[in-house]
Structure formats: structure tokens, C-alpha cells
Design a protein around this motif. Structure first.
Motif, PDB file in Angstrom:
ATOM      1  N   THR A 161       1.022  -0.618   8.802  1.00  0.00           N
ATOM      2  CA  THR A 161      -0.070   0.319   8.556  1.00  0.00           C
ATOM      3  C   THR A 161       0.407   1.756   8.745  1.00  0.00           C
ATOM      4  OG1 THR A 161      -1.703  -1.289   9.292  1.00  0.00           O
ATOM      5  CG2 THR A 161      -2.371   1.027   9.318  1.00  0.00           C
ATOM      6  N   GLY A 162       0.105   2.595   7.750  1.00  0.00           N
ATOM      7  CA  GLY A 162       0.419   4.010   7.875  1.00  0.00           C
ATOM      8  C   GLY A 162       1.765   4.443   7.346  1.00  0.00           C
ATOM      9  N   VAL A 163       2.553   3.537   6.726  1.00  0.00           N
ATOM     10  CA  VAL A 163       3.884   3.937   6.244  1.00  0.00           C
ATOM     11  C   VAL A 163       3.834   4.644   4.892  1.00  0.00           C
ATOM     12  CG1 VAL A 163       5.188   2.201   7.518  1.00  0.00           C
ATOM     13  CG2 VAL A 163       4.299   1.644   5.247  1.00  0.00           C
ATOM     14  N   GLY A 164       2.711   4.555   4.189  1.00  0.00           N
ATOM     15  CA  GLY A 164       2.596   5.242   2.906  1.00  0.00           C
ATOM     16  C   GLY A 164       2.572   4.319   1.704  1.00  0.00           C
ATOM     17  N   LYS A 165       2.005   3.128   1.850  1.00  0.00           N
ATOM     18  CA  LYS A 165       1.984   2.169   0.735  1.00  0.00           C
ATOM     19  C   LYS A 165       1.141   2.679  -0.435  1.00  0.00           C
ATOM     20  CE  LYS A 165       0.606  -1.258   3.428  1.00  0.00           C
ATOM     21  NZ  LYS A 165       0.746  -0.652   4.776  1.00  0.00           N
ATOM     22  N   GLU A 166      -0.008   3.301  -0.126  1.00  0.00           N
ATOM     23  CA  GLU A 166      -0.834   3.822  -1.215  1.00  0.00           C
ATOM     24  C   GLU A 166      -0.159   5.013  -1.886  1.00  0.00           C
ATOM     25  OE1 GLU A 166      -5.303   5.540  -2.231  1.00  0.00           O
ATOM     26  OE2 GLU A 166      -4.934   4.546  -0.302  1.00  0.00           O
ATOM     27  N   LEU A 167       0.540   5.846  -1.127  1.00  0.00           N
ATOM     28  CA  LEU A 167       1.271   6.967  -1.731  1.00  0.00           C
ATOM     29  C   LEU A 167       2.336   6.451  -2.685  1.00  0.00           C
ATOM     30  CD1 LEU A 167       1.778   9.443   1.259  1.00  0.00           C
ATOM     31  CD2 LEU A 167       0.075   9.550  -0.582  1.00  0.00           C
ATOM     32  N   ALA A 168       3.017   5.357  -2.304  1.00  0.00           N
ATOM     33  CA  ALA A 168       4.023   4.767  -3.178  1.00  0.00           C
ATOM     34  C   ALA A 168       3.381   4.247  -4.458  1.00  0.00           C
ATOM     35  CB  ALA A 168       4.755   3.640  -2.452  1.00  0.00           C
ATOM     36  N   ALA A 169       2.215   3.610  -4.325  1.00  0.00           N
ATOM     37  CA  ALA A 169       1.516   3.084  -5.499  1.00  0.00           C
ATOM     38  C   ALA A 169       1.069   4.221  -6.425  1.00  0.00           C
ATOM     39  CB  ALA A 169       0.323   2.246  -5.051  1.00  0.00           C
ATOM     40  N   ARG A 170       0.524   5.277  -5.844  1.00  0.00           N
ATOM     41  CA  ARG A 170       0.084   6.414  -6.666  1.00  0.00           C
ATOM     42  C   ARG A 170       1.267   7.068  -7.376  1.00  0.00           C
ATOM     43  NH1 ARG A 170      -5.066   8.136  -6.229  1.00  0.00           N
ATOM     44  NH2 ARG A 170      -6.357   7.245  -4.562  1.00  0.00           N
ATOM     45  N   ALA A 171       2.406   7.138  -6.689  1.00  0.00           N
ATOM     46  CA  ALA A 171       3.594   7.733  -7.314  1.00  0.00           C
ATOM     47  C   ALA A 171       4.105   6.853  -8.446  1.00  0.00           C
ATOM     48  CB  ALA A 171       4.682   7.935  -6.266  1.00  0.00           C
ATOM     49  N   LEU A 172       4.083   5.521  -8.254  1.00  0.00           N
ATOM     50  CA  LEU A 172       4.485   4.616  -9.333  1.00  0.00           C
ATOM     51  C   LEU A 172       3.614   4.831 -10.564  1.00  0.00           C
ATOM     52  CD1 LEU A 172       5.182   1.231  -7.489  1.00  0.00           C
ATOM     53  CD2 LEU A 172       6.795   2.479  -8.935  1.00  0.00           C
ATOM     54  N   HIS A 173       2.315   4.982 -10.341  1.00  0.00           N
ATOM     55  CA  HIS A 173       1.400   5.237 -11.458  1.00  0.00           C
ATOM     56  C   HIS A 173       1.706   6.578 -12.128  1.00  0.00           C
ATOM     57  CE1 HIS A 173      -2.290   5.555 -13.788  1.00  0.00           C
ATOM     58  NE2 HIS A 173      -2.520   6.732 -13.208  1.00  0.00           N
ATOM     59  N   ALA A 174       1.907   7.611 -11.320  1.00  0.00           N
ATOM     60  CA  ALA A 174       2.127   8.955 -11.855  1.00  0.00           C
ATOM     61  C   ALA A 174       3.428   9.062 -12.638  1.00  0.00           C
ATOM     62  CB  ALA A 174       2.116   9.975 -10.717  1.00  0.00           C
ATOM     63  N   GLU A 175       4.423   8.230 -12.286  1.00  0.00           N
ATOM     64  CA  GLU A 175       5.717   8.276 -12.962  1.00  0.00           C
ATOM     65  C   GLU A 175       5.812   7.284 -14.114  1.00  0.00           C
ATOM     66  OE1 GLU A 175       8.202  10.417 -12.313  1.00  0.00           O
ATOM     67  OE2 GLU A 175       6.856  11.382 -10.866  1.00  0.00           O
TER      68      GLU A 175
END
Length: 446
Positions: A161-175
Motif C-alpha cells: 500500500t502506498g508505493v504508487g500502483k495507481e500512478l503507474a497505471a495512469r502513466a501506462l495509460h498516458a503513454e
């Protein structure tokens, strides 16, 4: 196996690496049980002499033999009582491809490739979306995510929890090529079981009490874009089968509806736990796991990559309009000394509190940093009273924080009592030995 990324056969076929296969029970009384398909034959049945022993009362003592051969796998029914079924037809002897599913009594078996470590050179970039890092471990993760962004491959993102899993998912989408489409995120742990299907697939007006209007589910709202399902492990078994069908066919039927509707979306999922261990326990469907973990990426905890503390802290401060300057001095030493059980999310909270308490600060050294060791987990050696409920967090996060603190404490004390003997500790706890080792590794205890 790599701690950064693993891939199933869909991504490994072009690497030239020989694939290792196993026979997995994907449904039935022994769901999750598996046996290796090596050079010899694998006999499936109820007698203890079989390589894969089942408890299904409709399976014969020696039911079927599966053996690898050139181009696939040879399957031979051993004159079983109820037969061996493949694609609706009984087989006595046949050559089947990888991925084939057999039905024996009430049991379904799948010939499944084991995941393989995905080895890539570390990215030269220190940023992927909003994720920033200097550590080699995270730059290896960046390299995998950069590759994954080029396709629609389903990605399972694991990490505390808190490592940034959603940030990684959003970045995958954005790229990705779907960047112009919607990004729809759904926290599965925040949904009561009675509403999960409605939230995922939608519902028609009057489908249930309170359904006063027709509503699109997450699968349809993500049309043309990306659907991100967080805390996947919280979905109960009763819903997992329908989820699997929606993923395989990319078609969904709303609750109370008669017609299926197609979906054009990319699926990203996340879990704070090792889902392969859940498969071994029988609490997560193996067939759903293999569909979702085509590419599995593990984000390391912050305590395992302390060289990322300074760049992450600097980025978080800049996002809040604070020119941190060079991060140094006693404040940086304070950050390095902490165990960070809450990972980047905890670091963000610490910095936000420091900004609120230091309205006149001009640089990082002037911030009034304070870190609470409890409640929140603290270091591995935190006192017993640190196991407390975090009412300052949203319900799902507070629940996860408490469970992780309990898990870490329980496993640590268990191993201490048995002098680190995994087998003895597993027997006392009633846990599978591999699962206990996974838990111990997750919390840095082995």
C-alpha cells in the motif's frame, strides 16, 4: 524469479527461451493445485501415487495421463469411469496445444506455462509519468512499463500500500495509444459484495432495490480507454467467474439486462498482496490470475530503495509549489532513518504536515519535519501497541494498514519462536510453506 517483472507465454514466445509448463486445477474441489509437466508423464487421479492428486469423487484413481511431446502435449484417458472431456467432446488419446483445458468429473485442468522472469536493461529515464526514481530497481520497473505502454497487454501491478500502483497505471495509460480515451479507476476493496457486479457491469432500471435509473458500469465507461481495477484480491470468488468471462470475451451484460454489449478497453489491475499465493490457497481463481498476469510488475517498497527518498520528496514538494532546493541536512537524515511502512503515501503526508507547520520556511532544511512511528506500523521492531486503527485514513486504506501491521507482527513473532525455521513455523500457523515464505519476504523478514 525476478522481483521486478514476470511474464506468461504471451510475452515469452519470441524470446527463444524454453517454456516450462504445469497442469493447474483452475476450477473444482482442488482449485489451485498444480503439477509440473517436465520430461516424464504426469498422471492425474485420486490415488496418492499420481503426480497430481485430486479429491474429486467423480475422478478415477488413475484418470488421465498428460505428457509433453513435439508440438504440444499428448493426453491419454486411462479408461476412467467418467471420461476426459476437451472442448465438449470425450477424448481417449489426443495431442493438444498449450493452454488447453480438460474436464475430469467436476474438475477443470489447464496446461499452463509458468511465468518467466522478464529481463530488460534499466531505463535511462528517471521518470515515468508522475513516478520519479534514481534507484536501479525502479529504473528496471520503468523499462518494463515503457515496453508495456506500447501495447494493450494486460498488466498486474503488485506492491505494498502506498508505493504508487495507481500512478503507474495512469502513466501506462498516458503513454499508450489509448491516451485520448478515458481512464476509469475502481477500488474493489471499497465495494460491498452486493454492488460489485453493478459497479463493474452496470445495471438496468429496476434491476434491484434502489436502481431507480439505468447506469453504465466501469467496463462500459472505459470504452476506448483504460480500466484500472485496484485491490483486485478483495473480489470474492463468487464474482470472479463472471469477471473472467468479461475479460476473455470483452463482452458484458448489465445486472437485470438481457443483451451483452462489447467492450473495447485495456485492462490494468493492482493488488497489495501476492496473488499467486492466493491462488495456492484456493481463494483466487487460477484461470483469472493467468488472464490478468500476462505481465506482472512488482513495485518495490520505499524502504528497499532509500536512494529514491530525496528525488521523490523533492518532486512532492515541487508539486505543492515549494522550491525545496537541495535536500540535505538533518531533515534528510530523518527521512533516511524511518522505515516507511506507508511508503510514498506516508512520505507525502509527512511533507504536507511539514509545509503546514512551516509557513515561513524557505528551503528544505527549514521545514519542521516530524514522523510518527505509531499508529501506522513503524519499524519491524515496533512495540505491540503500534497495532492501532488509523481513523485519519479512508476506510479501505485504514483496513489495509491494520492488516499489514498484523501480518508483519504475526510472521515476525512466529519466525522468532521457531528460530527462522520456515517449515516448522508454517506447520504451527497452518499455512502453506511457500505462502509463509512469501509473507516473510514481503515484510523483509527473510
Amino acid at each position: 524469479m525476478s522481483t521486478v517483472a514476470t511474464a506468461h507465454s504471451e510475452l515469452m514466445e519470441s524470446t527463444g527461451q524454453p517454456l516450462v509448463y504445469q497442469l493447474v486445477v483452475i476450477d473444482g474441489p482442488d482449485m489451485g493445485r498444480a503439477a509440473s509437466l517436465g520430461d516424464g508423464a504426469c498422471v492425474v487421479g485420486t490415488t496418492p501415487e499420481c503426480e497430481l492428486v485430486l479429491t474429486d469423487d467423480r475422478v478415477s484413481r488413475r484418470h488421465v495421463r498428460v505428457e509433453r511431446c513435439e508440438g504440444g502435449f499428448e493426453v491419454e484417458d486411462l479408461q476412467s469411469r467418467n471420461g476426459t472431456v476437451y472442448q465438449g467432446s470425450q477424448v481417449t488419446r489426443a495431442q493438444l496445444p498449450p493452454g488447453a483445458t480438460l474436464k475430469l468429473g467436476k474438475t477443470f485442468l489447464r496446461i499452463q506455462a509458468l511465468p518467466r522472469s522478464l529481463e530488460v536493461a534499466p531505463s535511462q529515464s528517471r521518470r515515468f509519468g508522475e513516478l520519479v526514481a534514481e534507484s536501479l530497481a525502479m529504473r528496471e520497473v520503468f523499462a518494463v512499463l515503457e515496453l508495456a505502454a506500447r501495447s494493450d497487454v494486460t498488466v498486474l501491478i503488485e506492491g505494498e500500500t502506498g508505493v504508487g500502483k495507481e500512478l503507474a497505471a495512469r502513466a501506462l495509460h498516458a503513454e499508450s495509444a489509448r491516451r485520448s480515451g478515458p481512464f476509469v479507476g475502481l477500488d474493489c476493496s471499497a465495494l460491498p459484495e452486493s454492488l460489485i457486479e453493478s459497479e463493474l457491469f452496470g445495471h438496468e432500471q429496476g434491476a434491484f432495490t434502489g436502481a431507480s435509473a439505468r447506469r453504465e458500469g466501469a467496463f462500459r465507461r472505459a470504452q476506448g480507454g483504460t480500466l484500472f481495477l485496484d485491490e483486485l484480491g478483495s473480489i470474492p470468488l463468487s464474482v470472479q467467474a463472471r469477471r473472467l468471462r468479461a475479460i476473455e470475451e470483452r463482452r458484458v451484460k448489465p445486472v437485470g439486462g438481457d443483451q451483452e454489449r462489447p467492450g473495447d478497453l485495456r485492462l490494468l489491475v493492482a493488488a497489495h498482496e501476492d496473488l499467486s499465493a492466493r491462488v495456492a490457497e484456493g481463494s483466487f481463481r487460477p484461470d483469472l490470475y493467468y488472464r490478468l498476469s500476462v505481465l506482472r510488475v512488482v513495485l518495490p517498497p520505499l524502504r528497499a530503495r532509500r536512494e529514491d527518498l530525496a528525488p521523490i520528496a523533492g518532486e512532492l514538494l515541487r508539486q505543492r509549489g515549494f522550491d525545496a532546493g537541495a535536500l540535505s541536512g538533518s531533515n534528510l537524515e530523518l527521512l533516511f532513518a524511518h522505515h516507511w511502512p506507508g511508503n510514498v503515501r506516508e512520505l507525502r503526508n509527512v511533507l504536507e504536515r511539514a509545509l503546514a507547520l512551516s509557513p515561513d520556511a524557505r528551503d528544505f532544511t527549514e521545514l519542521r519535519l516530524s514522523i510518527d512511528e505509531a499508529p501506522g506500523g513503524g519499524d519491524a521492531g515496533a512495540p505491540v501497541d503500534a497495532l492501532a486503527v488509523r481513523t485519519d485514513l479512508p476506510y479501505a486504506e485504514a483496513k489495509t494498514s491494520l492488516l499489514e501491521a498484523f501480518e508483519r507482527r504475526y510472521v515476525r513473532d512466529l519466525l522468532e519462536r521457531h528460530d527462522g525455521n520456515i517449515s516448522a513455523a508454517a506447520r504451527e500457523a497452518g499455512l502453506d510453506r511457500k505462502h509463509l515464505r512469501t509473507l516473510a519476504r514481503r515484510h523483509g523478514l527473510v
